[in-house]
Enzyme design. Sequence first.
Site, PDB file in Angstrom:
ATOM      1  N   ASP A  75      26.213 -13.289 -29.625  1.00  0.00           N
ATOM      2  CA  ASP A  75      26.119 -14.152 -28.271  1.00  0.00           C
ATOM      3  C   ASP A  75      25.130 -13.704 -27.475  1.00  0.00           C
ATOM      4  O   ASP A  75      25.246 -12.584 -27.116  1.00  0.00           O
ATOM      5  CB  ASP A  75      27.486 -14.093 -27.835  1.00  0.00           C
ATOM      6  CG  ASP A  75      27.859 -15.091 -26.478  1.00  0.00           C
ATOM      7  OD1 ASP A  75      27.875 -16.219 -26.618  1.00  0.00           O
ATOM      8  OD2 ASP A  75      27.780 -14.279 -25.543  1.00  0.00           O
ATOM      9  N   GLU A  77      21.909 -15.704 -31.041  1.00  0.00           N
ATOM     10  CA  GLU A  77      21.915 -16.788 -30.107  1.00  0.00           C
ATOM     11  C   GLU A  77      20.858 -16.584 -29.061  1.00  0.00           C
ATOM     12  O   GLU A  77      21.020 -15.597 -28.216  1.00  0.00           O
ATOM     13  CB  GLU A  77      23.241 -17.163 -29.421  1.00  0.00           C
ATOM     14  CG  GLU A  77      23.323 -18.172 -28.698  1.00  0.00           C
ATOM     15  CD  GLU A  77      24.037 -18.137 -27.348  1.00  0.00           C
ATOM     16  OE1 GLU A  77      24.313 -19.210 -26.871  1.00  0.00           O
ATOM     17  OE2 GLU A  77      24.125 -17.178 -26.942  1.00  0.00           O
TER      18      GLU A  77
HETATM   19  C1  GLC Z   1      27.068 -18.083 -25.115  1.00  0.00           C
HETATM   20  C2  GLC Z   1      28.063 -18.804 -25.482  1.00  0.00           C
HETATM   21  C3  GLC Z   1      28.691 -19.722 -24.375  1.00  0.00           C
HETATM   22  C4  GLC Z   1      29.212 -18.775 -23.512  1.00  0.00           C
HETATM   23  C5  GLC Z   1      28.082 -17.694 -23.099  1.00  0.00           C
HETATM   24  C6  GLC Z   1      28.654 -16.375 -22.426  1.00  0.00           C
HETATM   25  O1  GLC Z   1      25.814 -18.775 -24.725  1.00  0.00           O
HETATM   26  O2  GLC Z   1      27.538 -19.734 -26.774  1.00  0.00           O
HETATM   27  O3  GLC Z   1      29.671 -20.434 -24.742  1.00  0.00           O
HETATM   28  O4  GLC Z   1      29.731 -18.997 -22.290  1.00  0.00           O
HETATM   29  O5  GLC Z   1      27.248 -17.343 -24.109  1.00  0.00           O
HETATM   30  O6  GLC Z   1      29.540 -15.441 -23.051  1.00  0.00           O
END
Ligand code: GLC
Length: 531
Positions: free
Chosen positions: A202, A267
């Site tokens: 993440d 991500e």
């Molecule tokens: C990422 C997740 C999102 C979350 C953010 C903070 O972007 O996909 O849903 O709010 O991280 O953890």
Amino acid sequence: MPVTHEWWQRGVIYQIYPRSFLDTNGDGIGDLAGITRRLDYLAWLGVDAIWISPFYPSPMRDFGYDVTDHAAVDPRFGTLEDFDALLAEAHARGLRVILDYIPNHTADLHPWFVESRSSRENPRRDWYIWRDASADGGPPNNWISAFGGSAWEWDEATGQYYLHTFLREQPDLNWRNPDVERAMLEVVRFWMARGVDGLRLDAVQNTLKDDHFRDNPPNPDYREGVDDPFDRLERVFSGDRPEVHAVIARMRGVLREFSGERVLIGEIYNRVERLMAYYGEEGGGCHFPYNFQLIRLPWEARAIDAAVRRYEALLPPGGWPNWVLGNHDRHRVASRVGPAQARVAAMLLLTLRGTPTLYYGDEIGMADVPIPAERVQDPWEKNLPGKGLGRDPERTPMQWSAEPNAGFTAGDPWLPLADDYRRTNVQGQRGEPDSMLSLHRRLLKLRRAEPALAVGSYAPVDAQGDVLAYVREAEGTRFLVALNLGHDAATLAFDGAGEVALGTHADREGTPVESAIELRGDEGMVIRLRG
Ligand code: GLC
Ligand code: CA
């Protein structure tokens, strides 16, 4: 050819947002036991792996992305035993399990942060990012939070600011402190030892920030009142620092302590050129950084064609591609491009070269659900209301059947169901050969059977107007994919002949085609080429 590719290259990942998948105890919130109950469905559908969004103990300010214990299960989702059962049952069906790992921040109620904020002398003070106020008493620099406002929160008791890239209830960890890294890598070991097959990292580009905390420069392309306020600045100092790659390489090192091929997926919302560094030196970084272009590009054949060619050309040697149409942070594809084009989009996702990730519910064509103001849950919508940023619409309960609450819960669902769930649901679509669900199942089946589609080469085909076309090839088998991204009929001229292997409309399979393909509006076809 297939033996030279790993499961995460051949396979298709299905993302589950656990709160919204299936509730087994009537509290209106999906749970791990609900996922286990639907593994047969997922195996039937034909996906290879599931990625489960966070289910760790959490105050749920950001619905699980604010963690108070990275190595446990929130009681609302079940127990560690439930997780072990899920994992064993998934593996028994040949399904891999990928977890969400949240390195950048914890919840403010995490015991580490509770200690850290208790005094400047606390041994865990430096586990988070604390800075003095700037000369004028304001925040240390101009960084902004992804969810609106300054990324810095003043702590009255200890007289310093702490950094939060996301909510103020999500303080950023200080990965420059070796004890933080050690503790967080232990979390990776914990789940690997339990047998999970991979991690989705993440917000991983944020884990290291500029060591001088320099101001981010303004983004010259920013359109006031149109763009997400988070994009007002170019985030070149608050994240995506060169130092992050060494940290990812060490995460990858932990995976190597365990047997089998386990996967790290980053991500990373950034420009495509910036993504490439996340493969790491000599492939020692992420197995792949998520490629979100299909979510962000205009739905136009020429734009997508150019983007696919460019992405393919930018990939580093050995860098494996991947594609995504939707996730829990972005509006659903069926709402972005409309229901007819969502079929074409599914064909695109499942025939491009690279690992596809499918978001739960997209396989039945679920659309964004409008959320009445009094039922809004997402903190982003609460902070910046009415801007279309809120993520509840794409997080509504999975539509299993025409029963009350679509068979999702016997209680009150945490988010409202789509009005049309009696028409759009798994049970109803299962038996219809031309349903969205059947289209997904047929595409997944063909992909699994044909190395050319799963792992074969990609060659763009020149086309005009709304038509997007390319050839996939392996072991002498060639498929031409022809997609009409427009609503009007169109023709694709090509050299050669073949027959339709699969069409979005499910009514032309087996039809021979030669040198020209007449596509109806919103039609896509996979053609097996002869010779
Ligand atoms: C990422 C997740 C999102 C979350 C953010 C903070 O972007 O996909 O849903 O709010 O991280 O953890
Ligand atoms: Ca439940």
